[in-house]
Structures are given as structure tokens and as C-alpha cells.
Design a protein around this motif. Sequence first.
Motif, PDB file in Angstrom:
ATOM      1  N   HIS A  79       0.825  -1.215   0.000  1.00 59.76           N
ATOM      2  CA  HIS A  79       0.000   0.000   0.000  1.00 59.76           C
ATOM      3  C   HIS A  79       0.856   1.261   0.000  1.00 59.76           C
ATOM      4  CE1 HIS A  79      -3.488   2.553   1.010  1.00 59.76           C
ATOM      5  NE2 HIS A  79      -2.647   3.183   1.819  1.00 59.76           N
ATOM      6  N   GLU A  80       1.884   1.283   0.840  1.00 58.22           N
ATOM      7  CA  GLU A  80       2.631   2.517   1.058  1.00 58.22           C
ATOM      8  C   GLU A  80       3.844   2.655   0.144  1.00 58.22           C
ATOM      9  OE1 GLU A  80       5.026   4.275   4.856  1.00 58.22           O
ATOM     10  OE2 GLU A  80       2.876   3.913   5.143  1.00 58.22           O
ATOM     11  N   THR A  81       4.615   1.581  -0.008  1.00 55.58           N
ATOM     12  CA  THR A  81       5.844   1.655  -0.800  1.00 55.58           C
ATOM     13  C   THR A  81       5.568   1.496  -2.291  1.00 55.58           C
ATOM     14  OG1 THR A  81       7.090   0.721   1.051  1.00 55.58           O
ATOM     15  CG2 THR A  81       8.156   0.708  -1.113  1.00 55.58           C
ATOM     16  N   ILE A 115       7.325  -1.630  18.192  1.00 53.36           N
ATOM     17  CA  ILE A 115       8.527  -0.832  17.954  1.00 53.36           C
ATOM     18  C   ILE A 115       8.573  -0.354  16.506  1.00 53.36           C
ATOM     19  CG2 ILE A 115      11.048  -0.919  17.812  1.00 53.36           C
ATOM     20  CD1 ILE A 115      11.036  -2.773  20.227  1.00 53.36           C
ATOM     21  N   ILE A 116       8.288  -1.252  15.575  1.00 58.81           N
ATOM     22  CA  ILE A 116       8.301  -0.889  14.157  1.00 58.81           C
ATOM     23  C   ILE A 116       7.274   0.196  13.860  1.00 58.81           C
ATOM     24  CG2 ILE A 116       7.750  -1.750  11.838  1.00 58.81           C
ATOM     25  CD1 ILE A 116       8.987  -4.443  12.750  1.00 58.81           C
ATOM     26  N   GLN A 117       6.086   0.048  14.399  1.00 56.18           N
ATOM     27  CA  GLN A 117       5.042   1.044  14.161  1.00 56.18           C
ATOM     28  C   GLN A 117       5.362   2.375  14.834  1.00 56.18           C
ATOM     29  OE1 GLN A 117       3.542  -0.256  11.482  1.00 56.18           O
ATOM     30  NE2 GLN A 117       1.565   0.441  12.261  1.00 56.18           N
ATOM     31  N   ASP A 118       5.932   2.321  16.030  1.00 49.44           N
ATOM     32  CA  ASP A 118       6.241   3.550  16.754  1.00 49.44           C
ATOM     33  C   ASP A 118       7.367   4.331  16.078  1.00 49.44           C
ATOM     34  OD1 ASP A 118       5.826   5.256  19.111  1.00 49.44           O
ATOM     35  OD2 ASP A 118       7.864   4.643  19.668  1.00 49.44           O
ATOM     36  N   PHE A 151       9.659   4.169   1.845  1.00 54.83           N
ATOM     37  CA  PHE A 151      10.444   2.935   1.778  1.00 54.83           C
ATOM     38  C   PHE A 151      10.622   2.276   3.147  1.00 54.83           C
ATOM     39  CE2 PHE A 151      11.996   5.588  -1.782  1.00 54.83           C
ATOM     40  CZ  PHE A 151      11.608   4.763  -2.826  1.00 54.83           C
ATOM     41  N   TYR A 152       9.907   2.771   4.139  1.00 57.70           N
ATOM     42  CA  TYR A 152      10.084   2.257   5.507  1.00 57.70           C
ATOM     43  C   TYR A 152       9.764   0.770   5.585  1.00 57.70           C
ATOM     44  CZ  TYR A 152       9.500   1.812  10.567  1.00 57.70           C
ATOM     45  OH  TYR A 152       9.596   1.408  11.871  1.00 57.70           O
ATOM     46  N   LEU A 169      10.891  -5.270   5.881  1.00 51.23           N
ATOM     47  CA  LEU A 169      10.826  -6.619   5.319  1.00 51.23           C
ATOM     48  C   LEU A 169      12.220  -7.140   4.976  1.00 51.23           C
ATOM     49  CD1 LEU A 169       7.706  -6.283   2.979  1.00 51.23           C
ATOM     50  CD2 LEU A 169       7.863  -7.648   5.070  1.00 51.23           C
ATOM     51  N   SER A 170      13.085  -6.273   4.491  1.00 52.57           N
ATOM     52  CA  SER A 170      14.430  -6.705   4.084  1.00 52.57           C
ATOM     53  C   SER A 170      15.308  -7.020   5.283  1.00 52.57           C
ATOM     54  CB  SER A 170      15.092  -5.625   3.224  1.00 52.57           C
ATOM     55  OG  SER A 170      14.372  -5.411   2.038  1.00 52.57           O
TER      56      SER A 170
END
Length: 481
Positions: free
Chosen positions: A287-289, A409-412, A421-422, A427-428
Amino acid sequence: MESSQQHLISNDYTEVYQRLPAALQLAYGIGHVLNDVCASMWFTYLLVYFHLVLEFNNWEAGFMLLVGQVADALATPFVGFQSDQLSSSHCYGYGKRKIWHLVGTFCVIGAFPFIFSPSAHFIDTQKWIEILYYCVFIVIFQFGWAAVQISHLSLIPELTPNEHDRTRLTAIRYCFTVISSIFVYVITWLILHLNSGDNSKLGPADSPKFQQIVWIGLCFGLTCSVFFHIFVKEEGGYGGRDIRGGQLRHNVKDILQNINMYKVAVIYMSTRLFVNLSQVFIPLYLHETLDMTASTLALIPLTMFIGSFIMSIGIEKLNRIFGRKLAYMIGVSLGIFACVWIQIGRGTFYLSYGIYIVAVLIGAGGSVILVTSLGITADLIGDKTGSGAFVYGIMSFTDKLANGVAVIIIQDLHKDASNKFYYRDILSYVCGTSMILGSIGVLSLMHGRRQREGLARQSQVPNYNSINYEVNSSDLIHPST
């Protein structure tokens, strides 16, 4: 008496032990479908639904997922310990495992529909009350989910003492996990694509569509649970278990002091981090990237689980031929290749074709390492099936807590909305690192195999696996001498 019983088993086991009936394997496999349907919705669409449809911010959506993961993490060892402590008496095929499965099923059915429904109108103006409202149903759902998961997993070492049959049951169980996920994604794609069109994005108006998806999935899962409870009997004595002298049990202190238990926990936790985080963040990445449409948020996960399904067919043979270590490393290689491609993927080819190949690689790699890690856990339990639920509970505790903390943590940390590209980097790097951590755990477990620290080595019951197979190459915890 004990030695004579062991002698009898050693000499006559090939005559007593029988392969599990195919009908039983099938009935067992569908016993986790309800959980699998809900897990597909939970990990793939919870953040999407809360953030894009209900319009919670990133932290609020991540916080509610964390609440669910913590509740699940606390429930799993509790359910496991309580299940192991129950009497082994049976009534109409219900023993200490299936009774927890039944309780969990009622909790899941009663709570999950409220999670993917708009909150009651009288609390719409109070954000923190609205969050509390969802958290109540999330906790009930996660307790039920944990009860179903642990009771279902702990049936594997009880149904059969044979390592390869256990791997087969695990593979069949995962095969139905994949089928359940494919079912959810097909239904989601049909509802979102046919009702929204090709170019629409998700928004608050799509809430009723998610409710339709949930109810269709729950009906499918509940039907499978009914068949499971009808055809799987705990007192069946399948595979010759009835001659093993009753259920053996580890002492809780011995379990917690055994170093191999922590090694296996690291493997299982890392495996689940890769599988779950890729499932959680693939839709947000799309959706975002990649700025893809609503229908692809179902189509790409569907492709991912088609890859899982294709690979799951041969996982049991893969473990038999190469052993646990190499089978796990094959899965790790597929997953890391997918993570690298996500990082470098660019252009029209990637958007049109490459992303689908990446999805297949993630699904295939995830299926290999997940089934193999569950096989490693079953090896750890060995013949001490009376402690199986508690061991699975510990594994699930590390998995759920790690996933919940990672997501919040990832969301914050995602405070810059312009950084498109977050989720690509998540994912990488995060999923790739979890793969590497799991492979390190497997290598450390193999390094310590000669020390005989596995829980199964503490038992004096003979190794059933070595009786039926000349080469037992995939036994990590108690390898044949």
C-alpha cells in the motif's frame, strides 16, 4: 517389570506400531483451521483495518496488536501447564487436550467478530475507551486462540511416537494452514475487487466488507472444528501408543534448566518472526511503498500462500532426505533471497512480475522453516508427551511476545509519513535478520547434539524411530548412535 516391558516393545514394536490412518491425519489437520483463518485476518489485515478503515494512528494500531500478542504469550504457558496437569481420563473421546480445544473454540467464535466490526456508537467520541473496547475482545480471542493452538500441537506427540509420522502430521497441519489462508485471501480479493474495482484504495467505507470476510471465514473454520471433534479421539491408542506404559512427563524444573529448550525456543521464535512479520507488513509495503490497489492486498498474500502450499507437499520428504538442519537451511536460503530482492526490486518488471516471485519465495521459505521448527520441538518433547503442552506453551510464549514487541517498535518508529520505503526496509532487514538468527540456533543445536542434552534422552523408553528406519538423519535432539 520395566525392563521386560521395554524388551517387549523393542522386539515387537514393528508388529505393534501402525501408521496413522489417513482419515485420522486428515481429521487432525483440519482441527486448527479456525485458528488459521483468524490468524490470517489478524496478521495480514489487523493493522490495515485499524489504521486505514477505523483510522487509528500507527501507534494505536500497533498497541492493540501488542496487547493481543502479550495476552497470547501469557496464555500459552498457562494453558500448556494446566492442560498437562489435568487428569488423563476420557469421556466421549475428550481428554485433557480436546477439552481445552473446545473451550478455546468457543472463545474465538465469541470474540473475533467484534474485532473487525465498528465499535459501539456510544463510545465513538472517546478514543481511549474505544481502544479499551477492542482490547477486551482481543484478550478473549487470544486466550481462546492459545487454548486451541497448544491443545492441537500437544496432540502430535501423543498420537504417534514416530518422528517421521510427527513430521507428517505437522506438515498436514501446515498444509491446512496454507489452505485456510488461501481461502481467506480468495474471499478477501473477491469481496474487495468485485465491490471496489481495480483502482480503489481502502477506507472507512470498507468496514462492512471486512465483516463479511470474517463471518465467511468463521463459518468455514467452525465446520472444520466440528469434524475434528467428531473423528479425533484422544483414547484411540493410535500408532501403538497404548503399550508405552502411560504418559511420561518432564519435571517443570528440568524443562527450564535444559539448555536445548532455550536453543529450540530461539529457533521457533526466529521462525515465527519471519513468517508473521512478513505477513503483517507485506500489505502495508504494497500500500505505502509500491502504491498498489486494494485488490492486490489480497492477491499478493494469496500468491505467497500458494507458494507455501506447493512447498508444504514435500516438506516431510525434505526433512527425511536432508534432515532437520539442511531442510531448515534450504528454507532460510529462500527467505533471505526474497528479502534481498525486496530491497533491490525496482521498475515495471518488479511491479508486474517480480513481486509475485518474491511472494512465492517468502511463502515457500516460511513453510519449510516453520514445519521444520515444529518438528524440532516435537523431537525435544520425545516420549515425554505428558509435558508436551507446556513445552509448546513456552515456545509460543517467546514467539508471541517477540512478535508483539517487534510490531509496536516498528510502528512507533514510523513517524515520517513521507518515508515510503520504511516497510521495504523492515521486510528486508528485520525479516532477513530473523532468518539468520534461526539458522544460528539450528547450528548451535547441532553442535551440542553429542552432549545428549535433549529432553527426550532423559527417558529410558527405546527410540521408536530407529526401529522403523535404518537411517534417522533428521533427529536433532536424540540422534541414533
